[in-house]
Design an enzyme around this catalytic site. Structure first.
Site, PDB file in Angstrom:
ATOM      1  N   TYR A  41      30.993  41.131  37.924  1.00  0.00           N
ATOM      2  CA  TYR A  41      31.996  41.582  38.884  1.00  0.00           C
ATOM      3  C   TYR A  41      33.372  41.440  38.272  1.00  0.00           C
ATOM      4  O   TYR A  41      33.701  40.393  37.711  1.00  0.00           O
ATOM      5  CB  TYR A  41      31.902  40.737  40.162  1.00  0.00           C
ATOM      6  N   ASP A  93      36.512  38.691  30.804  1.00  0.00           N
ATOM      7  CA  ASP A  93      37.063  38.447  32.134  1.00  0.00           C
ATOM      8  C   ASP A  93      36.839  36.971  32.462  1.00  0.00           C
ATOM      9  O   ASP A  93      35.705  36.531  32.643  1.00  0.00           O
ATOM     10  CB  ASP A  93      36.357  39.371  33.136  1.00  0.00           C
ATOM     11  N   LYS A 127      42.486  33.305  40.113  1.00  0.00           N
ATOM     12  CA  LYS A 127      41.985  32.091  40.759  1.00  0.00           C
ATOM     13  C   LYS A 127      42.743  30.816  40.373  1.00  0.00           C
ATOM     14  O   LYS A 127      43.773  30.540  40.972  1.00  0.00           O
ATOM     15  CB  LYS A 127      40.470  32.001  40.546  1.00  0.00           C
TER      16      LYS A 127
HETATM   17  C1  LIG Z   1      37.188  36.954  41.547  1.00  0.00           C
HETATM   18  C2  LIG Z   1      36.965  37.768  40.341  1.00  0.00           C
HETATM   19  C3  LIG Z   1      37.688  38.954  40.096  1.00  0.00           C
HETATM   20  C4  LIG Z   1      38.587  39.569  41.122  1.00  0.00           C
HETATM   21  O1  LIG Z   1      39.696  38.787  41.442  1.00  0.00           O
HETATM   22  P1  LIG Z   1      40.469  39.077  42.824  1.00  0.00           P
HETATM   23  O2  LIG Z   1      41.634  38.149  42.771  1.00  0.00           O
HETATM   24  O3  LIG Z   1      39.496  38.792  43.924  1.00  0.00           O
HETATM   25  O4  LIG Z   1      40.875  40.502  42.800  1.00  0.00           O
HETATM   26  C5  LIG Z   1      37.529  39.585  38.873  1.00  0.00           C
HETATM   27  N1  LIG Z   1      36.682  39.095  37.950  1.00  0.00           N
HETATM   28  C6  LIG Z   1      35.974  37.990  38.150  1.00  0.00           C
HETATM   29  C7  LIG Z   1      35.076  37.473  37.067  1.00  0.00           C
HETATM   30  C8  LIG Z   1      36.057  37.291  39.355  1.00  0.00           C
HETATM   31  O5  LIG Z   1      35.309  36.209  39.561  1.00  0.00           O
END
Ligand SMILES: *Cc1c(COP(=O)(O)O)cnc(C)c1O
Length: 443
Positions: free
Chosen positions: A151, A246, A278
């Site tokens: 994701y 990511d 985060k």
């Molecule tokens: C949470 C997450 C995102 C998206 O971040 P948002 O602040 O919710 O847009 C992208 N990549 C990873 C791996 C994530 O865990």
């Protein structure tokens, strides 16, 4: 599903959910919060301190979600709250460069070697979206390789076979994402180096970048096989493509330098671009992407790749994020590792004692339990788990005052504030939850 534990027990949350459902689709502003895959009434939280959160009915829970990662020091950490208070006193936003954003960018660059330059945005989604645009701008190519079950936020192109809420609801894709958008995206099975090599052999010179979670953790925790990320770097670079790792979830959580500190830093490879979110916001909206200076230098105002944000580098968010990062000391990482290991083992032991088939999977201090008999290496295997057993387990834990992620496809998050008392409350809740899972699984 699971209407056994419902409105009568949580009248305030139920009333809020009814109000919310009138004015917001599904009553929530992000889908997994709605409890759709576990059933029942979502809890509306009103406050949090340390490892605990309290809902609108006054019920306290040990929190194993931690706002999906940002609350790495626990809720209402005094240093973070104080940094925010001080920043608020100086004004909320200027739309000019500011002091706080320089310090946050310096902290990020100092911790993660491949990041020579970084740009701040307001969410992880923005970070991955911008990184992909930059990779395409840099290479002059259009195709992107991503992995099923990874994701990367709700960027149109990256919603193909995504994890998190997309996995929770078993959506193949999102409606509204056009075929021409996903035609540029090659979706491959995670942990499959041969599939990656084959994709590059089939499209030489046409792939701009591989994007991967540094460790997959949005289909449940599925760590990369040893050498997998290194192979991605090698294959991408051999073709002139970029590797984007990511680390929105893993960044500054798994170590001082995130998953990179457990992988590339040791094995001697580096991504070209990285994305964060985060933890670097401390609970406020912040994301970031960064990497090689020659690539970052293509961004406006220096270069032709446009990227901007009215609230990017916002002084309150950057103050919270910097205080959060400064609080993440070596002692904190040791505590997170120990706590994650303890809680994971306790949960696994309880499930084993109740005879529930399961797999505990970890990437550093992130872990999750698959309600499945076999180890999980990719998304197809992740989807074989028994989500009904998870729902029963989840509701029993909730009933006992432990707030787990309301989906079998999400990682569990511990914090620096999870102490003996919080862990023993989790331990006390587990046997009944494991028995509930056993009943639901029919074992
Ligand atoms: C949470 C997450 C995102 C998206 O971040 P948002 O602040 O919710 O847009 C992208 N990549 C990873 C791996 C994530 O865990």
């Amino acid at each position: 599903m699971n209407d056994h534990f419902d409105t009568a027990d949580v009248p305030a949350s139920a009333a809020l959910f009814a109000r919310a459902s009138k004015v917001t689709p599904g009553g929530v502003n992000s889908p997994v919060r709605a409890f759709r895959s576990v059933g029942g009434t979502p809890r509306f939280m009103v406050s949090g301190t340390g490892p605990y959160i309290i809902d609108a009915d006054g019920k306290q829970y040990v929190d194993l979600v931690g706002s999906w990662g940002p609350m790495i020091l626990g809720h209402s950490h005094p240093d973070v709250i104080e940094a925010v208070r001080a920043a608020v006193g100086r004004g909320l936003s200027f739309g000019t460069p500011g002091v706080g954003e320089v310090a946050l960018c310096e902290e990020i660059v100092s911790r993660v070697a491949p990041v020579e330059q970084v740009r701040l945005v307001s969410s992880g989604t923005e970070a991955t979206m911008s990184a992909i645009r930059l990779a395409r701008g840099f290479t002059g190519r259009s195709k992107i390789v991503k992995f099923a079950g990874c994701y990367h936020g709700h960027v149109d192109a990256l919603l193909a076979s995504a994890g998190s809420g997309v996995a929770t609801f078993a959506l193949p894709d999102s409606a509204g994402v056009t075929a021409s958008t996903t035609a540029e995206v090659i979706v491959l099975p995670y942990n499959d180096v041969e599939a990656v090599q084959a994709a590059f052999d089939a499209e030489p010179g046409r792939i701009a970048a591989i994007i991967t979670e540094a460790s997959a953790a949005n289909m449940g925790v599925v760590p990369p096989h040893r050498g997998f990320n290194a192979a991605l770097a090698r294959i991408a670079h051999a073709d002139g493509a970029l590797l984007i790792t990511d680390e929105v979830m893993t960044g500054f959580r798994l170590s001082r330098s995130g998953m990179f500190g457990l992988d590339g830093e040791i094995e001697g490879w580096a991504p070209d671009l990285m994305t964060f979110g985060k933890v670097i916001g401390g609970g406020l909206p912040v994301g970031a992407f960064g990497g090689r200076a020659d690539i970052m230098g293509l961004l406006a105002p220096l270069g032709p790749v446009y990227q901007a944000g009215t609230l990017s580098g916002n002084p309150i968010s950057t103050a919270a994020g910097l205080a959060n990062l400064i609080g993440c000391t070596d002692a904190v990482y040791r505590h997170l590792d120990e706590t994650a290991s303890t809680v994971g083992d306790l949960a696994s032991e309880a499930l084993a004692a109740a005879g529930v088939p399961h797999r505990l999977q970890r990437a550093g201090n992130l872990f999750s339990l698959f309600f499945a008999a076999d180890e999980v290496h990719n998304y197809d295997q992740a989807r074989l788990q028994d989500t009904t057993a998870f729902a029963a387990f989840f509701h029993s834990m909730l009933d006992s005052g432990v707030y787990l992620p309301p989906s079998a496809y999400e990682a569990w998050f511990v914090s620096a504030a999870h102490d003996e008392a919080a862990i023993s409350r989790i331990a006390d809740a587990l046997p009944a939850a494991a028995r509930a899972a056993a009943t639901a699984a029919g074992v």
